[in-house]
Write an enzyme that holds these catalytic residues in place. Structure first.
Site, mmCIF file in Angstrom:
data_model
loop_
_atom_site.group_PDB
_atom_site.id
_atom_site.type_symbol
_atom_site.label_atom_id
_atom_site.label_comp_id
_atom_site.label_asym_id
_atom_site.label_seq_id
_atom_site.Cartn_x
_atom_site.Cartn_y
_atom_site.Cartn_z
ATOM 1 N N HIS A 85 30.007 -0.022 48.619
ATOM 2 C CA HIS A 85 29.729 1.260 49.279
ATOM 3 C C HIS A 85 29.413 0.985 50.744
ATOM 4 O O HIS A 85 28.753 0.017 51.074
ATOM 5 C CB HIS A 85 28.536 1.956 48.611
ATOM 6 C CG HIS A 85 28.304 3.331 49.159
ATOM 7 N ND1 HIS A 85 28.985 4.435 48.690
ATOM 8 C CD2 HIS A 85 27.502 3.773 50.143
ATOM 9 C CE1 HIS A 85 28.603 5.499 49.370
ATOM 10 N NE2 HIS A 85 27.694 5.129 50.258
ATOM 11 N N ASP A 164 21.647 15.190 45.090
ATOM 12 C CA ASP A 164 22.207 14.620 46.318
ATOM 13 C C ASP A 164 23.232 15.562 46.934
ATOM 14 O O ASP A 164 23.318 15.676 48.151
ATOM 15 C CB ASP A 164 22.847 13.252 46.064
ATOM 16 C CG ASP A 164 23.345 12.642 47.378
ATOM 17 O OD1 ASP A 164 22.494 12.440 48.272
ATOM 18 O OD2 ASP A 164 24.546 12.424 47.534
ATOM 19 N N ARG A 171 20.889 18.073 54.767
ATOM 20 C CA ARG A 171 20.567 17.085 55.810
ATOM 21 C C ARG A 171 21.617 17.100 56.914
ATOM 22 O O ARG A 171 21.307 16.933 58.083
ATOM 23 C CB ARG A 171 20.486 15.688 55.185
ATOM 24 C CG ARG A 171 19.238 15.488 54.345
ATOM 25 C CD ARG A 171 19.352 14.220 53.520
ATOM 26 N NE ARG A 171 19.629 13.059 54.324
ATOM 27 C CZ ARG A 171 20.378 12.027 53.924
ATOM 28 N NH1 ARG A 171 20.905 12.014 52.716
ATOM 29 N NH2 ARG A 171 20.581 11.013 54.717
ATOM 30 N N SER A 186 19.958 8.580 48.597
ATOM 31 C CA SER A 186 21.252 9.258 48.457
ATOM 32 C C SER A 186 22.307 8.286 47.919
ATOM 33 O O SER A 186 23.002 8.570 46.948
ATOM 34 C CB SER A 186 21.662 9.805 49.828
ATOM 35 O OG SER A 186 23.017 10.162 49.859
ATOM 36 N N LYS A 190 23.581 7.859 43.606
ATOM 37 C CA LYS A 190 24.997 8.042 43.238
ATOM 38 C C LYS A 190 25.570 6.764 42.641
ATOM 39 O O LYS A 190 26.314 6.802 41.664
ATOM 40 C CB LYS A 190 25.820 8.417 44.479
ATOM 41 C CG LYS A 190 25.655 9.876 44.856
ATOM 42 C CD LYS A 190 26.481 10.233 46.068
ATOM 43 C CE LYS A 190 25.983 9.504 47.290
ATOM 44 N NZ LYS A 190 26.176 10.137 48.568
#
Ligand code: URA
Length: 442
Positions: A85, A164, A171, A186, A190
């Protein structure tokens, strides 16, 4: 249960007090249930932005967010299940090379990705530029493609981490994205829900990243690594440069095409060199976490051999077919699927390009149609920028530096001055950029 009010929790964070897990669960649970309004959660997010969170609070927030929805059930799929990620950047497309590359070495990559956010691009928008490609897979499709092709790419389904989905959108419009505990919770909520056993993180710093300087980048990397380790996940983070866009293309179809070129071995001779370097270093860590190599140097060697074998290229095409695209049509479209609204940016001086500012390119890219200003805005598959030169290259005045495609003439004309201003020049060769600053592990 203790009587609680959102306003007291906001005030406590505003005053710098550490929140209990119960308070965090009350606030997030109430938000997801529609009982606590956006304006109170916005105020709380801003208080977190300024006052931060302790490691315990960050872990509690991550867990509460994870438990706000269901987790992907990947039981029965032979692993190792390893994902990567990125914290987000401009031209950041490593996933599209990494996933088939790792899959070719026996790793399974269950990839749940996002859309363009602010000036940063989104993997789902890029993939959807391939006609027919679907990113809204059902759980059974996700499992089937993952088992068959070694990787599958999907968006966050409604049931996965709803907290999220809500908080991220809030946000984005309240100036609270760049908060280390909020980014940590966040990303990790996930990633935990998606079912990977181990995770490689690409934590970016520089003008095109959420963390502008390497010190904040390292703090984010440590927060992610410590929180993930406390959750029992094996994790390695690399702190990488995002001061310049990564690779030679910024744009949706353009970036898919660049990745495919890299899978065909063309990456190292072109302006994609930096992309290939970061991708190979990330892939090497995936191979280590997947137990296929004892350390990163050996992992990288395996990745280089796999690329040379052509197998990752075949898996990429197999994935296009699985997810609804047409591989033959995709191959046909390469080099041609471009908006007709096109212009060139030429070198303004003789000398060297000292830097191409990722932030300016990212923002100009949104205007061209690569990204979006509002969640509901469409993106253009064929808009974007191709770099003929990158930082460090010598140039002659008048030589093409970029080719630019806009979704229409007006967007193209509006973006050109900002794109030209993103290119900085020097008379002497600039210092070489360090692409990978450090590795952060638990
Ligand atoms: N990527 C995420 O998934 N979440 C953030 O908050 C920032 C980047």
């Amino acid at each position: 249960m203790k009587f609680m009010r959102a306003v007291d929790i906001i005030a406590a964070k505003r005053d710098g007090r550490e929140l209990s897990r119960e308070e965090i669960a009350f606030l997030i649970g109430g938000y997801v249930a529609g009982e606590i309004p956006d304006y109170q959660v916005s105020a709380w997010a801003m208080a977190v932005f300024f006052k931060g969170m302790s490691p315990g609070e960050t872990a509690a927030l991550t867990d509460v967010m994870l438990k706000s929805g269901a987790a992907m059930d990947l039981s029965g799929i032979a692993g190792p299940l390893v994902d990567k990620h990125s914290t987000g950047g401009v031209g950041d497309k490593t996933s599209l090379i990494l996933a088939p590359l790792a899959a070719s070495l026996g790793i399974r990559d269950p990839m749940m990705s996002g859309r363009a956010l602010g000036h940063t691009g989104g993997t789902l928008d890029k993939l959807e530029a391939i006609p027919g490609y679907r990113t809204n897979l059902s759980v059974s499709e996700f499992r089937e493609f993952l088992a068959r092709d070694g990787f599958a790419m999907t968006g966050q389904t409604k049931g996965i981490v709803p907290a999220d989905r809500l908080l991220y959108a809030l946000r984005d419009v309240t100036g609270t994205v760049e908060s280390i505990p909020l980014i940590t919770a966040s990303i990790l909520s996930k990633k935990a829900a998606e079912g990977a056993e181990a995770l490689v993180l690409d934590v970016k710093y520089g003008s095109g990243a959420f963390m502008k300087d390497p010190v904040d980048g390292e703090k984010l990397a440590r927060s992610l690594v410590n929180t993930a380790s406390a959750m029992g996940k094996r994790i390695i983070a690399l702190l990488t440069d995002m001061d310049e866009p990564l690779g030679s293309m910024v744009g949706n179809f353009l970036e898919v095409e660049e990745c495919f070129d890299c899978l065909e071995g063309k990456g190292r001779q072109t302006s994609s060199r930096d992309l290939m370097e970061v991708t190979l270093e990330l892939a090497a860590r995936m191979v280590v976490l997947g137990g296929k190599a004892p350390e990163a140097v050996a992992g990288r060697r395996l990745c280089e051999e796999a690329l040379a074998s052509g197998k990752p290229r075949e898996l990429f095409l197999a994935n296009i077919k699985s997810q609804g695209g047409n591989p033959e049509q995709f191959l046909e479209m390469r080099g041609k699927y471009r908006s007709p609204h096109c212009a060139e940016i030429k070198a303004a001086e003789d000398g060297y390009i000292s830097r191409i500012d990722a932030w300016r390119i990212g923002h100009a890219g949104v205007g061209l149609g690569v990204g979006r200003n509002r969640t509901e805005d469409p993106v253009s598959p064929t808009a974007g920028v191709q770099f003929h030169h990158k930082g460090g290259d010598g140039v002659k005045k008048g030589e093409p530096v970029m080719t630019v495609w806009g979704k229409d003439e007006a967007s193209l004309a509006a973006a050109l001055p900002a794109l030209a201003a993103a290119v900085e020049y020097s008379k002497t060769p600039p210092a070489k950029r360090r692409l990978i600053l450090k590795e952060v592990t638990s």
